[in-house]
Design a protein around this motif. Structure first.
Motif, mmCIF file in Angstrom:
data_model
loop_
_atom_site.group_PDB
_atom_site.id
_atom_site.type_symbol
_atom_site.label_atom_id
_atom_site.label_comp_id
_atom_site.label_asym_id
_atom_site.label_seq_id
_atom_site.Cartn_x
_atom_site.Cartn_y
_atom_site.Cartn_z
ATOM 1 N N GLN A 124 0.825 -1.196 0.000
ATOM 2 C CA GLN A 124 0.000 0.000 0.000
ATOM 3 C C GLN A 124 0.872 1.263 0.000
ATOM 4 O OE1 GLN A 124 -3.034 1.956 -0.525
ATOM 5 N NE2 GLN A 124 -3.553 -0.182 -0.151
ATOM 6 N N ASP A 125 1.900 1.269 0.895
ATOM 7 C CA ASP A 125 2.786 2.429 0.998
ATOM 8 C C ASP A 125 3.541 2.654 -0.310
ATOM 9 O OD1 ASP A 125 2.073 2.914 3.583
ATOM 10 O OD2 ASP A 125 3.646 1.635 4.432
ATOM 11 N N TYR A 139 2.673 1.718 -3.317
ATOM 12 C CA TYR A 139 1.785 2.186 -4.381
ATOM 13 C C TYR A 139 1.461 3.674 -4.224
ATOM 14 C CZ TYR A 139 1.077 -2.776 -5.331
ATOM 15 O OH TYR A 139 1.263 -4.093 -5.626
ATOM 16 N N GLN A 140 1.431 4.119 -2.959
ATOM 17 C CA GLN A 140 1.107 5.526 -2.736
ATOM 18 C C GLN A 140 2.130 6.458 -3.401
ATOM 19 O OE1 GLN A 140 -1.504 7.107 -1.174
ATOM 20 N NE2 GLN A 140 -2.592 5.187 -0.752
ATOM 21 N N LEU A 175 1.407 8.570 -6.426
ATOM 22 C CA LEU A 175 0.608 9.782 -6.297
ATOM 23 C C LEU A 175 1.496 11.011 -6.096
ATOM 24 C CD1 LEU A 175 -2.161 8.366 -3.932
ATOM 25 C CD2 LEU A 175 -2.250 8.607 -6.410
ATOM 26 N N LYS A 180 -4.454 13.353 -6.297
ATOM 27 C CA LYS A 180 -4.305 13.280 -4.851
ATOM 28 C C LYS A 180 -4.717 14.600 -4.192
ATOM 29 C CE LYS A 180 -0.913 12.166 -1.314
ATOM 30 N NZ LYS A 180 0.513 12.136 -1.027
ATOM 31 N N THR A 186 -9.855 10.111 0.507
ATOM 32 C CA THR A 186 -8.584 9.392 0.484
ATOM 33 C C THR A 186 -8.493 8.520 -0.773
ATOM 34 O OG1 THR A 186 -9.545 7.549 1.670
ATOM 35 C CG2 THR A 186 -8.392 9.192 2.988
ATOM 36 N N ASN A 191 -6.884 4.849 -2.149
ATOM 37 C CA ASN A 191 -6.264 3.564 -1.867
ATOM 38 C C ASN A 191 -5.942 2.891 -3.176
ATOM 39 O OD1 ASN A 191 -5.738 2.478 0.699
ATOM 40 N ND2 ASN A 191 -7.914 2.714 1.170
ATOM 41 N N GLN A 241 -4.784 7.125 10.211
ATOM 42 C CA GLN A 241 -3.519 6.867 9.528
ATOM 43 C C GLN A 241 -2.363 7.075 10.499
ATOM 44 O OE1 GLN A 241 -4.525 6.366 6.131
ATOM 45 N NE2 GLN A 241 -2.743 5.024 6.313
#
Lengths: 107, 745
Positions: B532-533, B535-536, B539, B563, B572, B574, B723
């Motif tokens: 997840q981190d 892939y962020q 952005l 974003k 948000t 994801n 978060q």
């Protein structure tokens, strides 16, 4: 044109039309056909000998069918010749008469 | 209505029509013979032209007129629908939209002048279609086009059949004059194709009165041929004097047929049926005939006292005579009913200026605040009657609030539908075959939200098409269907709306992204990062792993815009991805931007609001846990790890904590966290007041509200805080915890 009664009976009659069925024969044909219809309950008209038919002839057949239905009788066209079939087709009247059409060998 | 306001309505309606037109064109691309779609496109162009004429927008009228001509030819089957034509018509639709834009700008004359070259270019392309077909059928054409124009001004709908309808009642003396109706039919057959003939002899008298030498016949002919009216008239020249001949060109007005039916001597209902059975009138047109007939009947009934005389409708006799199947007629009548219902539906909508709604919502907001203050005063006064009135007031205000907010809710389907075109055009440009699948289109969200998510969604869709979905060859190699799929889905979840943009492409390359992130100094190699981190990182501004830069995307601009936009809406992003299977980008956005149900908590002397939908439960923080919590920052909640956040610490509140502290368990995007607070103060209707620019960057706070007492309470930014809670756990080298957090989704 000749109209011959091939079978006569109270219940069913058959007659054959030979030659032309056009405006020139219309007057005499009308009388003969209507007379045949009055004498029977089921009339079959053999068209195999009809070599020419025009709108006046078609009108007569329509008239005869209408009178038959009106009197609760049956009137059938049979053995359509090529000439009669072509004209009935042109007018798209086959369904009005509702007779099975069998193509004669020369059609 | 002033001219100005009328013009605004015109523009708004035209835009809606263009949206419909685009949808119909896309349908037509898939099913080129869909007559409903052709009609929809034609109606759109026709209506825009008509209304444009009222306002005197000549450029628009001129342009849509050419479009209409081509569309009319498509309707008539004279022009074949192919991909090029669809593309051209789509471009024309865009151009009409551009012309509408010209109306809204200050110097519209200059704008129109600027748009003119494109107008001419497109018109020239459209004219190619008209010319092609004009070469095929020279003479008839001008005549018809002219006829068609006249009809349109009359406003009547035209029939779809492209057959001439010829109706002849021969004079009684035709046979005597040596002419035979048969010969006319035979002659006509040489000019083209006779689709159907109905022979009528209702005029024939009884056997006794019937003259075998008179002609009693009449015919109704449907005829297709590249001829003009004069040629057909010529065929009947010899009988013209004493016969009644009526010739209706192809695509005559339905009203003309009704006139024809009324003019002829035979029974009207039977004639109507005959026309339909012969295929000259279609089911749709049957509706129109029914309607017109009803109107005519009403007019005649006025001076005819016997209603039974007119009760038999065209259509009834159709079934009686077995000429068509009853389903066919029922379908027609059903369709008519549908149209009626549609009309009712249309009438029940009213157009309101968005500004008026905003004003209403603002007032309702104030009302909510005042009602809270009334409730508080009533409590202080201790007057039972007053308390009761205050509670009734509160309930009513809540209802008013809900219905006012509902006014602004619109289904997301309209937004989604716009992407049909985007996907189609982009797919072509990139040489990819992509199917767009929409679901959850009835999910509603705030109108202002719809406008704001459009751009982010556009970026995501373009990205998915360009980077996500592979080329047909690549797809075939990896054993996938060559046709890619892009899914847009929406649903509601705990006070948020969730929008998913999913592709079945190659997925994200975790290693590539991580390598690029390390290269750019966004991460270090030894940092433990969840998928997840990683892939962020996509952005982040200027982040791109694409080897080639295409027209569409790959420049690394876009995702950071997405974003920013989503975060500005308190939402948000994801990202879920699986190599070879595809990528899903999940946007979570609050349902509304104005008023929410809140849960009021106290920390020290301050009050904070937690959006109620995100509150999962409240529990007491026991004495023995208290000390431990300060150390570890989590508790064991029924066997699950619950990360905690002491709001007192987060907001650096001064003063001693109260003797008993409470935990508010909140849930967001499948993650849970607990906020440690001093007091639980219950539910509270919260009117969200945005924070000023100064506080925009403040983390953990998403807005403010005014309490009944006039004090200000801050609204907690739950997503950010959750978060933070989960993140602080991970930073303490507790990857296992985060893993469990993610697993729970």
């Amino acid at each position: 044109m000749t109209i011959t009664l091939t079978e006569a009976g109270k219940d069913a009659s058959k007659l054959a039309v030979n030659g032309a069925l056009t405006i020139y024969e219309a007057a005499s044909a009308k009388a003969a056909l209507l007379e045949a219809l009055t004498k029977t309950r089921e009339l079959e008209i053999d068209l195999s000998g009809v070599d020419e038919i025009d709108s006046a002839g078609v009108q007569l057949l329509i008239l005869l069918k209408r009178e038959a239905v009106k009197a609760g009788k049956h009137m059938r066209l049979a053995q359509h010749s090529a000439a009669s079939l072509e004209v009935l087709d042109r007018y798209q009247l086959a369904s009005y008469f509702g007779d099975p059409v069998v193509l004669s060998p020369d059609a | 209505m002033s001219m100005e306001a009328a013009q605004q309505t015109f523009i708004a309606e035209s835009r809606e029509l263009l949206v419909n037109m685009e949808a119909a064109l896309l349908t037509l691309e898939k099913t080129p013979h869909d007559t409903d779609a052709v009609n929809a496109v034609f109606r759109a162009a026709h209506t825009i032209k008509g209304s444009g004429g009222v306002f005197g927008f000549d450029a628009l009228v001129e342009f849509t007129h050419v479009m209409e001509n081509v569309l009319d030819d498509i309707r008539a089957g004279r022009v074949k629908v192919d991909a090029d034509l669809i593309a051209l018509l789509l471009a024309c639709g865009d151009h009409v939209s551009l012309l509408l834009d010209c109306l809204s700008v200050k110097d519209s004359a200059a704008a129109f002048a600027a748009a003119q070259p494109e107008s001419h270019e497109l018109q020239a392309q459209l004219n190619c279609y008209l010319e092609n077909e004009a070469a095929g059928l020279p003479q008839v054409h001008d005549d018809l086009a002219h006829d068609a124009d006249v009809q349109r001004i009359g406003g009547g709908d035209t029939v779809e059949s492209d057959a001439w309808h010829i109706s002849v009642r021969f004079g009684h003396n035709v046979l005597r004059h040596g002419m035979d109706p048969l010969s006319f039919i035979r002659y006509l057959a040489t000019l083209g194709e006779i689709q159907s003939i109905f022979t009528l002899f209702d005029g024939m008298p009884d056997a006794a009165a019937m003259d075998p030498e008179s002609c009693y016949l009449g015919i109704e002919i449907d005829f297709v041929g590249a001829v003009d009216k004069a040629t057909i008239e010529g065929a009947f020249e010899y009988v013209r004097d004493d016969s009644a001949i009526r010739i209706l060109p192809p695509h005559s007005k339905v009203a003309d047929y009704v006139n024809l039916i009324n003019d002829l001597p035979e029974d009207k209902t039977m004639l109507g049926d005959l026309l339909m059975a012969s295929g000259v009138l279609t089911r749709n047109e049957l509706d129109e005939v029914l309607r017109l007939q009803q109107r005519l009947d009403e007019e005649t009934n006025a001076d005819n006292p016997d209603p039974l005389a007119h009760t038999q409708r065209i259509g009834d006799i159709l079934i009686n005579q077995g000429m068509v199947q009853s389903e066919l007629v029922n379908a027609a009548i059903g369709k008519q009913d549908q149209i009626k219902q549609h009309k009712v539906l249309e009438a029940s909508n009213i157009r309101v200026h968005a500004g008026k709604l905003d004003e209403l919502i603002n007032l309702v907001g104030e009302l909510v605040i005042v009602s809270a203050s009334v409730g508080l005063s009533a409590k202080r006064a201790g007057n039972i009657d007053l308390l009761e009135a205050a509670s009734t007031l509160r309930r009513l205000v809540e209802e008013v609030r809900d219905s006012a907010l509902n006014l602004r809710m619109v289904p997301i389907g309209e937004t989604f539908n716009r992407f049909q075109r985007v996907v189609r055009d982009l797919g072509r440009e990139l040489g990819k075959d992509v199917e767009l699948v929409l679901s959850g289109i009835e999910t509603e969200l705030d109108k202002t939200m719809v406008e704001k998510i459009n751009d982010p969604l556009m970026h995501l869709v373009r990205n998915a098409l360009d980077h996500g979905i592979e080329s047909p060859q690549q797809r075939a190699q990896s054993g996938k269907s060559p046709r890619g799929q892009l899914r847009l889905n929406a649903y509601h979840e705990t006070g948020s709306i969730v929008i998913e943009v999913a592709d079945d492409g190659g997925g994200l390359h975790r290693d590539k992204i991580l390598a690029r992130a390390i290269e750019r100094g966004l991460a270090t190699a030894d940092q433990p990062l969840s998928d997840q981190d990683v892939y962020q990182f996509i952005l982040e501004a200027g982040f791109s792993t694409a080897q080639t830069i295409t027209n569409v995307s790959g420049r690394g601009i876009g995702m950071d815009v997405v974003k920013r936009n989503i975060e500005a809406l308190r939402g948000t992003i994801n990202i879920e991805s699986e190599a070879g299977i595809g990528t899903t980008i999940v946007l979570r956005l609050p349902l509304t931007l104005a008023i929410i149900d809140g849960f009021l908590v106290g920390v020290g002397k301050s009050a904070y609001v937690v959006p109620l939908e995100m509150v999962f439960e409240c529990i007491e923080l026991s004495q023995q846990d208290r000390l431990r919590v300060r150390e570890s920052g989590y508790i064991n909640l029924r066997g699950e790890v619950l990360p905690l956040l002491r709001l007192r610490d987060v907001f650096e509140t001064k003063g001693e904590p109260s003797k008993r502290e409470n935990i508010v368990v909140v849930q967001y995007a499948g993650m849970q966290a607990g906020f440690v607070v001093d007091a639980l103060m219950g539910e509270y209707q919260t009117v969200i007041k945005p924070l000023g620019k100064l506080f925009e960057k403040l983390s953990g706070i998403s807005g403010s509200t005014i309490l009944g007492t006039g004090e200000v309470a801050l609204i907690l930014d739950v997503p950010a805080l959750v978060q933070k809670a989960v993140g602080s756990e991970t930073s303490k080298d507790r990857p296992a915890l985060e893993h469990r957090m993610l697993e729970r989704r």
